[in-house]
Design a protein around this motif. Structure first.
Motif, PDB file in Angstrom:
ATOM      1  N   ALA A 144       1.051  -1.088  -0.081  1.00 36.96           N
ATOM      2  CA  ALA A 144       0.073  -0.026  -0.509  1.00 36.96           C
ATOM      3  C   ALA A 144       0.475   1.284   0.244  1.00 36.96           C
ATOM      4  O   ALA A 144       2.091   1.634   0.727  1.00 36.96           O
ATOM      5  N   VAL A 145       0.614   2.527  -1.193  1.00 37.18           N
ATOM      6  CA  VAL A 145       1.118   3.476  -0.189  1.00 37.18           C
ATOM      7  C   VAL A 145       0.345   4.299   0.662  1.00 37.18           C
ATOM      8  O   VAL A 145      -0.860   4.123   1.400  1.00 37.18           O
ATOM      9  N   THR A 147      -6.827  11.018   0.156  1.00 41.21           N
ATOM     10  CA  THR A 147      -7.343   9.703   0.098  1.00 41.21           C
ATOM     11  C   THR A 147      -7.003   8.826  -0.666  1.00 41.21           C
ATOM     12  O   THR A 147      -7.664   7.897   0.205  1.00 41.21           O
ATOM     13  N   SER A 148      -6.343   9.378  -1.539  1.00 40.30           N
ATOM     14  CA  SER A 148      -6.620   8.429  -2.763  1.00 40.30           C
ATOM     15  C   SER A 148      -4.859   8.176  -3.554  1.00 40.30           C
ATOM     16  O   SER A 148      -4.500   9.055  -3.077  1.00 40.30           O
ATOM     17  N   ILE A 149      -4.733   6.838  -4.184  1.00 36.80           N
ATOM     18  CA  ILE A 149      -3.150   7.440  -4.838  1.00 36.80           C
ATOM     19  C   ILE A 149      -3.194   8.050  -5.703  1.00 36.80           C
ATOM     20  O   ILE A 149      -2.259   9.637  -6.017  1.00 36.80           O
ATOM     21  N   ARG A 172       3.517   4.566 -11.592  1.00 38.40           N
ATOM     22  CA  ARG A 172       3.649   5.699 -12.967  1.00 38.40           C
ATOM     23  C   ARG A 172       2.338   5.114 -13.888  1.00 38.40           C
ATOM     24  O   ARG A 172       1.427   6.391 -14.286  1.00 38.40           O
ATOM     25  N   LYS A 173       2.010   4.279 -14.009  1.00 40.33           N
ATOM     26  CA  LYS A 173       1.641   3.541 -15.423  1.00 40.33           C
ATOM     27  C   LYS A 173      -0.139   4.099 -15.178  1.00 40.33           C
ATOM     28  O   LYS A 173      -0.727   4.556 -15.835  1.00 40.33           O
ATOM     29  N   THR A 174      -0.046   3.298 -13.470  1.00 44.58           N
ATOM     30  CA  THR A 174      -2.158   3.436 -13.259  1.00 44.58           C
ATOM     31  C   THR A 174      -2.470   4.684 -12.655  1.00 44.58           C
ATOM     32  O   THR A 174      -3.648   4.913 -12.980  1.00 44.58           O
ATOM     33  N   TYR A 175      -1.227   5.520 -12.493  1.00 39.65           N
ATOM     34  CA  TYR A 175      -1.536   7.392 -11.607  1.00 39.65           C
ATOM     35  C   TYR A 175      -1.349   8.309 -11.797  1.00 39.65           C
ATOM     36  O   TYR A 175      -1.673   8.983 -11.635  1.00 39.65           O
ATOM     37  N   GLY A 176      -0.061   7.786 -12.103  1.00 44.08           N
ATOM     38  CA  GLY A 176       0.877   8.876 -13.506  1.00 44.08           C
ATOM     39  C   GLY A 176       1.746   9.239 -11.953  1.00 44.08           C
ATOM     40  O   GLY A 176       2.061  10.707 -11.805  1.00 44.08           O
ATOM     41  N   LEU A 213      -3.486   4.881   1.213  1.00 45.38           N
ATOM     42  CA  LEU A 213      -4.193   5.492   0.518  1.00 45.38           C
ATOM     43  C   LEU A 213      -5.115   4.655  -0.536  1.00 45.38           C
ATOM     44  O   LEU A 213      -4.334   3.693  -0.089  1.00 45.38           O
ATOM     45  N   THR A 214      -6.013   4.293  -0.610  1.00 41.26           N
ATOM     46  CA  THR A 214      -6.938   3.201  -1.472  1.00 41.26           C
ATOM     47  C   THR A 214      -6.346   3.107  -2.965  1.00 41.26           C
ATOM     48  O   THR A 214      -5.792   4.557  -3.436  1.00 41.26           O
ATOM     49  N   ASP A 215      -6.375   2.200  -3.382  1.00 45.39           N
ATOM     50  CA  ASP A 215      -6.339   1.667  -4.503  1.00 45.39           C
ATOM     51  C   ASP A 215      -7.139   1.745  -5.996  1.00 45.39           C
ATOM     52  O   ASP A 215      -7.323   0.478  -5.761  1.00 45.39           O
ATOM     53  N   PRO A 216      -8.333   2.578  -5.749  1.00 46.81           N
ATOM     54  CA  PRO A 216      -9.296   2.446  -6.300  1.00 46.81           C
ATOM     55  C   PRO A 216      -9.033   1.596  -8.431  1.00 46.81           C
ATOM     56  O   PRO A 216      -9.998   0.850  -8.741  1.00 46.81           O
TER      57      PRO A 216
END
Length: 292
Positions: A123-124, A137-139, A168-172, A218-221
């Motif tokens: 988890a982050v 609240t989220s990544i 990097r790919k999923t959230y920038g 932080l959530t990982d939606p």
């Protein structure tokens, strides 16, 4: 000490006896793995298995080759990270999809028993002060602050698909090489965050430090981190119906709540020895007598 270390390295590099009924239980180089490995060891012994141990081996890149050579017979693993190690193109993230893909990715020389319901996921994590300051609240909320971050994690996180490349790919969330702080283990990662040397960190969700230091997960939606159910991983030649039955009984009791309790006992303020924590847990679960 040098001689002992060399002996351990040599024994893991050599090919083991794949035909023997004796088992060698290994563990990774972090407390949660060693605790579960102790549970496997003691319950297998109670059920009549001859068991030796090779604990604190290192990371997956070290112990999987040892497992393939029968230098160890089995080791506690985590389904999602194991899948991504075996198949770097894997995209499964939910527990059912991960388990199905993992079964296909194991090949002929590796095998698993039934995964436990308990998960121990990456988890982050940030401090409460950072979460409040940036309204996190989220990544995804953290990504706009990429250039301001220092990020701590074990070294392999920089290359693994679910690590920095995945973030990097999923959230920038783009962490530069100079902003990445490689830590030797989970406790060192926690210290780097709590001491203020980094802004965010990769910390497993069962870490007692999260509650102890009021850290924010932080959530990982978008499910960057795949499901990480604890599972016994065998060399296929060392897997038997009886060993699977014994370890399935163990896994049935390894819920996320129980994993958190074990990690708190070993890595929290009490600092209980992993073997002592394992023995106490085995007794509490009624696993200290042979399984019928």
């Amino acid at each position: 000490m040098v001689v002992a270390a060399c002996a351990n390295t040599d024994s893991l590099a050599a090919r083991g006896d794949c035909a023997s009924d004796a088992l060698i239980v290994g563990s990774g180089n972090f407390p949660a793995s060693e605790t579960v490995a102790n549970i496997y060891t003691e319950v297998l012994r109670v059920n009549g298995f001859k068991v030796d141990t090779e604990f604190d081996i290192g990371n997956r890149e070290t112990y999987i080759p040892a497992l393939r050579r029968c230098a160890i017979s089995l080791i506690p693993e985590y389904t999602g990270n194991l899948l991504q190690y075996l198949d770097t193109d894997a995209t499964a993230t939910t527990a059912p999809d991960v388990n199905a893909a993992l079964t296909s990715a194991l090949g002929d020389d590796l095998a698993i028993a039934t995964p436990a319901p308990g998960t121990d996921s990456d988890a982050v994590v940030v401090t409460r002060a950072t979460a409040d300051r940036w309204k996190l609240t989220s990544i995804a909320d953290l990504a706009p602050h990429s250039k301001e971050l220092k990020f701590a994690a074990p070294a392999e996180f920089a290359q693994r698909p679910g690590g920095l490349p995945g973030l990097r790919k999923t959230y920038g969330l783009d962490i530069s090489d100079t902003a990445f702080v490689a830590t030797p283990d989970g406790p060192a990662t926690v210290r780097a965050l709590v001491d203020g040397r980094v802004t965010a960190a990769d910390i497993v969700t069962t870490s007692p430090a999260i509650a102890e230091h009021d850290l924010v997960v932080l959530t990982d939606p978008e499910h960057n981190f795949a499901a990480q159910n604890v599972v016994p991983l065998f060399n296929s030649a060392k897997k038997s119906d009886k060993a699977v039955a014994v370890l399935d009984a163990v896994s049935a009791e390894l819920t996320t709540t129980e994993l958190i309790s074990l990690n708190t006992a070993v890595s929290g303020e009490a600092k209980i020895d992993p073997k002592a924590a394992a023995l106490a847990w085995i007794t509490a679960q009624g696993l200290n007598s042979p399984i019928a």
